[in-house]
Write an enzyme that holds these catalytic residues in place. Structure first.
Site, PDB file in Angstrom:
ATOM      1  N   LEU A 158       2.648   1.448   3.555  1.00  0.00           N
ATOM      2  CA  LEU A 158       3.455   0.847   4.835  1.00  0.00           C
ATOM      3  C   LEU A 158       4.843   2.438   5.318  1.00  0.00           C
ATOM      4  CD1 LEU A 158       5.921  -2.969   5.193  1.00  0.00           C
ATOM      5  CD2 LEU A 158       3.154  -2.443   6.093  1.00  0.00           C
ATOM      6  N   ASP A 159       4.066   2.843   6.141  1.00  0.00           N
ATOM      7  CA  ASP A 159       5.021   4.159   6.669  1.00  0.00           C
ATOM      8  C   ASP A 159       6.684   3.698   6.406  1.00  0.00           C
ATOM      9  OD1 ASP A 159       2.564   4.619   8.066  1.00  0.00           O
ATOM     10  OD2 ASP A 159       3.149   4.131  10.017  1.00  0.00           O
ATOM     11  N   ARG A 160       7.226   5.024   5.993  1.00  0.00           N
ATOM     12  CA  ARG A 160       8.311   5.048   5.522  1.00  0.00           C
ATOM     13  C   ARG A 160       8.667   4.133   6.666  1.00  0.00           C
ATOM     14  NH1 ARG A 160      12.232   8.880   3.034  1.00  0.00           N
ATOM     15  NH2 ARG A 160      10.983  10.821   2.507  1.00  0.00           N
ATOM     16  N   THR A 162       8.479   1.702   8.179  1.00  0.00           N
ATOM     17  CA  THR A 162       8.292   0.473   8.968  1.00  0.00           C
ATOM     18  C   THR A 162       8.725  -0.899   7.352  1.00  0.00           C
ATOM     19  OG1 THR A 162       6.232   1.392  10.490  1.00  0.00           O
ATOM     20  CG2 THR A 162       6.378  -1.602   8.958  1.00  0.00           C
ATOM     21  N   ARG A 259       1.081   2.422  16.335  1.00  0.00           N
ATOM     22  CA  ARG A 259       1.892   3.060  16.747  1.00  0.00           C
ATOM     23  C   ARG A 259       1.046   3.868  18.422  1.00  0.00           C
ATOM     24  NH1 ARG A 259       4.498   6.523  11.772  1.00  0.00           N
ATOM     25  NH2 ARG A 259       5.274   7.384  13.580  1.00  0.00           N
TER      26      ARG A 259
END
Length: 323
Positions: A158-160, A162, A259
């Site tokens: 997961l992105d930082r 998110t 995104r």
């Protein structure tokens, strides 16, 4: 299919071999008792049945303090599912030292996988800028408390910024098995997105071919079959003049797919300046991994884990009538 709850503190005793099925409750020199499960149940209900003379609050406290193990692993979730043959140990006295995580909580762990809820702001794995405080590093240290040779392995990220549900494998074999059949193993990946603007359609689909430019930013190619095929489904949950709340279901899992697709839709994710957002109403990226469901790599059981949508996502609709 059970939906598992979260636990912010995890206490681990030394691993103990479970007694054979059919064993009766027994006392041990370490002031513990072990009970064998006879029929499917949830953990709290089972504990009540084994402690008829003890108050309900007292039994709940044993769970909260980390005094209960299932199959040798400490469990604090009241609704943890039990199956016949499971060994439930109840320990007396001072519980083992708590493991305090930063930015994550363990939802489930067994011999093959660890499922967590990650907070926004915590990296999944190390980057050039951050090599210490990551979910991977904390969980690696966590499993080494039991066995210094233990390791964990990345299954997805997961992105930082998110938040939400993600999981790691506890062996290279499990990692390979799950990643090689990811589309079949993972049966549901649902996100909640707070996006800019008022989305008009109640549901829809965004489909494109994703590529990465020299600045490491993903974008949708204008040419069919030029890049990685990506499909995102969305459903409108709530909207106002300024923002909309969407349920996002991934048909494919590409880097920054949601995104990019929300930008393509004309409704970038709130707080996502990189992909076209102009506002940051909740002080973070408005993206949350709500549900992760998959087939267990060893048991074949279908598991589903849910992380509630952060309250901040709903705060932007306060005092505004949904459209």
């Amino acid at each position: 299919m059970p939906v598992r709850g979260s636990q912010s503190l995890v206490k681990r005793p030394p691993f103990k071999k479970a007694p054979p099925a059919g064993a009766s409750a027994k006392s041990s020199p370490t002031s513990s008792r072990t009970f064998t499960v006879r029929e499917p149940s949830e953990l709290l209900s089972f504990l009540f049945s084994q402690h008829p003379g003890q108050g309900r609050n007292s039994v709940k406290a044993m769970l909260s303090r980390g005094q209960v193990s299932v199959g040798g692993r400490t469990v604090t979730a009241f609704n943890h599912p039990l199956k016949p043959g499971d060994a439930v140990e109840v320990r007396k006295g001072r519980p083992p030292e708590a493991v305090r995580f930063v930015g994550l909580s363990v939802l489930h762990e067994d011999a093959d996988i660890i499922v967590i809820r990650k907070d926004a702001g915590l990296l999944s794995v190390a980057t050039e800028e951050e090599r210490e405080l990551t979910a991977y590093r904390q969980l690696s240290d966590y499993v080494k408390r039991e066995d210094p040779r233990a390791r964990i392995f990345v299954l997805h990220r997961l992105d930082r910024d998110t938040s939400g549900v993600m999981m790691f494998a506890r062996s290279e074999q499990v990692q390979k098995k799950m990643q090689d059949a990811w589309k079949d193993v993972v049966t549901e990946r649902t996100y909640t997105a707070l996006v800019e603007g008022q989305v008009r359609e109640p549901e829809g689909k965004v489909e494109s071919w994703l590529k990465e430019n020299a600045a490491m930013k993903m974008y949708s190619s204008s040419q069919p079959n030029d890049g990685q095929h990506a499909v995102t489904h969305y459903k409108l949950l709530r909207s106002s003049r300024l923002y909309s709340l969407l349920e996002i279901r991934l048909e494919t899992g590409r880097k920054n797919q949601i995104r990019v697709h929300m930008q393509d839709l004309g409704h970038p994710i709130a707080g996502d300046k990189k992909y076209g957002a102009k506002t940051k109403p909740i002080g973070r990226l408005g993206l949350h991994a709500s549900v992760l469901a998959f087939v267990h790599p060893t048991t074949g059981e279908r598991l589903r884990f849910k992380a509630d949508v952060p309250k901040s996502f709903l705060s932007v609709f306060k005092d505004q009538e949904p459209k």
